[in-house]
Motif scaffolding. Structure first.
Motif, PDB file in Angstrom:
ATOM      1  N   LYS A 159       8.796  -4.914   4.794  1.00 17.00           N
ATOM      2  CA  LYS A 159       9.097  -4.875   3.651  1.00 17.00           C
ATOM      3  C   LYS A 159       9.978  -5.802   2.680  1.00 17.00           C
ATOM      4  O   LYS A 159       9.879  -6.045   2.042  1.00 17.00           O
ATOM      5  N   ASP A 160      10.368  -6.808   3.505  1.00 18.81           N
ATOM      6  CA  ASP A 160      11.160  -7.858   3.046  1.00 18.81           C
ATOM      7  C   ASP A 160      11.569  -8.711   3.389  1.00 18.81           C
ATOM      8  O   ASP A 160      10.744  -8.871   5.039  1.00 18.81           O
TER       9      ASP A 160
ATOM     10  N   HIS B 236       0.726  -0.811   0.007  1.00 17.50           N
ATOM     11  CA  HIS B 236       0.644  -0.183   0.181  1.00 17.50           C
ATOM     12  C   HIS B 236       0.845   0.848   0.426  1.00 17.50           C
ATOM     13  O   HIS B 236       1.952   1.369  -0.265  1.00 17.50           O
ATOM     14  N   SER B 237      -0.051   1.971  -0.178  1.00 15.32           N
ATOM     15  CA  SER B 237       1.097   3.342  -0.913  1.00 15.32           C
ATOM     16  C   SER B 237       0.131   4.575   0.199  1.00 15.32           C
ATOM     17  O   SER B 237      -1.164   5.039  -0.661  1.00 15.32           O
TER      18      SER B 237
ATOM     19  N   VAL C 181       2.432  -4.985   3.774  1.00 16.90           N
ATOM     20  CA  VAL C 181       3.122  -3.842   3.513  1.00 16.90           C
ATOM     21  C   VAL C 181       2.704  -2.147   2.910  1.00 16.90           C
ATOM     22  O   VAL C 181       1.998  -2.202   2.010  1.00 16.90           O
ATOM     23  N   THR C 182       2.984  -1.454   4.269  1.00 14.80           N
ATOM     24  CA  THR C 182       2.804  -0.106   3.945  1.00 14.80           C
ATOM     25  C   THR C 182       3.297   0.953   3.453  1.00 14.80           C
ATOM     26  O   THR C 182       4.529   1.028   4.924  1.00 14.80           O
TER      27      THR C 182
ATOM     28  N   ASP D  60      -2.982   0.206  -5.272  1.00 16.77           N
ATOM     29  CA  ASP D  60      -1.911  -1.292  -4.720  1.00 16.77           C
ATOM     30  C   ASP D  60      -1.105  -2.340  -5.348  1.00 16.77           C
ATOM     31  O   ASP D  60      -2.105  -1.334  -7.208  1.00 16.77           O
ATOM     32  N   VAL D  61      -0.131  -2.815  -4.819  1.00 16.72           N
ATOM     33  CA  VAL D  61       0.709  -3.423  -6.403  1.00 16.72           C
ATOM     34  C   VAL D  61       0.632  -4.801  -4.636  1.00 16.72           C
ATOM     35  O   VAL D  61       0.984  -5.402  -3.817  1.00 16.72           O
ATOM     36  N   VAL D  62       0.031  -6.080  -5.592  1.00 16.96           N
ATOM     37  CA  VAL D  62      -0.101  -7.510  -5.632  1.00 16.96           C
ATOM     38  C   VAL D  62       1.877  -8.302  -5.968  1.00 16.96           C
ATOM     39  O   VAL D  62       2.212  -8.199  -6.813  1.00 16.96           O
TER      40      VAL D  62
END
Length: 201
Positions: free
Chosen positions: A175-176, A129-130, A186-187, A141-143
């Protein structure tokens, strides 16, 4: 010369009578010395069949199951059947290489039917998420990972979003990482880029 009573008696009989007497004696000997034997009946041949369900990874029976008797001392040639079953957290992969046929006929001795199962692979998803400082979404959002096996590594990177800068003091700790069952979110947090101050003329 000594003669037995039978011999003396025979001397007074003609040949035909002697022959008849001899025949009677022979019949007597055969009748009273003839034994009849009958073969003991063989016990019917029987066999047994059992079935079990095992975990492919461990080679052990699936928890909560035990060896099941399908046929016990059944006549040889009698039909038998077994079935594939459903177990929570497992899926059927095939018959064990040492297994007897799942369905067939009873044979002398014992038959063992062995079904093999594998644990279902748990899966997970990672979504990035951003948001701005007020937790408002500022980009799609990015999967990052979708329905992948748990334990798989993942790495995320922040987007470049016009008009916003990444807040480097709020870099997400996850994040990782490693994919876990379910959804990992992850935001990344951004703040607006200050608009340039107009230069007075």
């Amino acid at each position: 010369m000594y003669y037995s009573s039978v011999q003396v008696k025979y001397n007074f009989l003609n040949k035909k009578d002697v022959l008849n007497i001899r025949l009677i004696e022979l019949t007597y000997l055969i009748f009273f010395n003839y034994y009849v034997y009958a073969k003991n009946p063989e016990a019917p041949k029987t066999g047994s069949v059992d079935v079990k369900y095992i975990d492919k990874e461990t080679g052990e029976m699936i928890p909560g199951t035990s060896v099941e008797s399908v046929k016990e001392n059944a006549p040889v040639g009698e039909n038998y059947t077994t079935e594939e079953k459903n177990f929570d957290g497992y899926h059927f992969v095939g018959m064990d290489k040492t297994s007897d046929p799942a369905n067939g006929k009873v044979a002398e001795g014992k038959k063992h039917v062995i079904y093999v199962y594998e644990k279902n692979q748990e899966k997970g998803t990672v979504i990035v998420h951003s948001v701005d400082e007020d937790s408002n979404k500022i980009s799609d959002d990015v999967v990052n990972k979708k329905d992948v096996p748990t334990g798989e590594d993942y790495t995320t990177t922040p987007k470049d979003i016009p008009g916003y800068e990444l807040d480097k003091n709020k870099i997400p700790s996850n994040k990782d990482g490693v994919v876990v069952k379910g959804t990992t979110e992850v935001t990344y947090v951004y703040h607006k880029t200050p608009e340039p101050t107009p230069t007075p003329n």
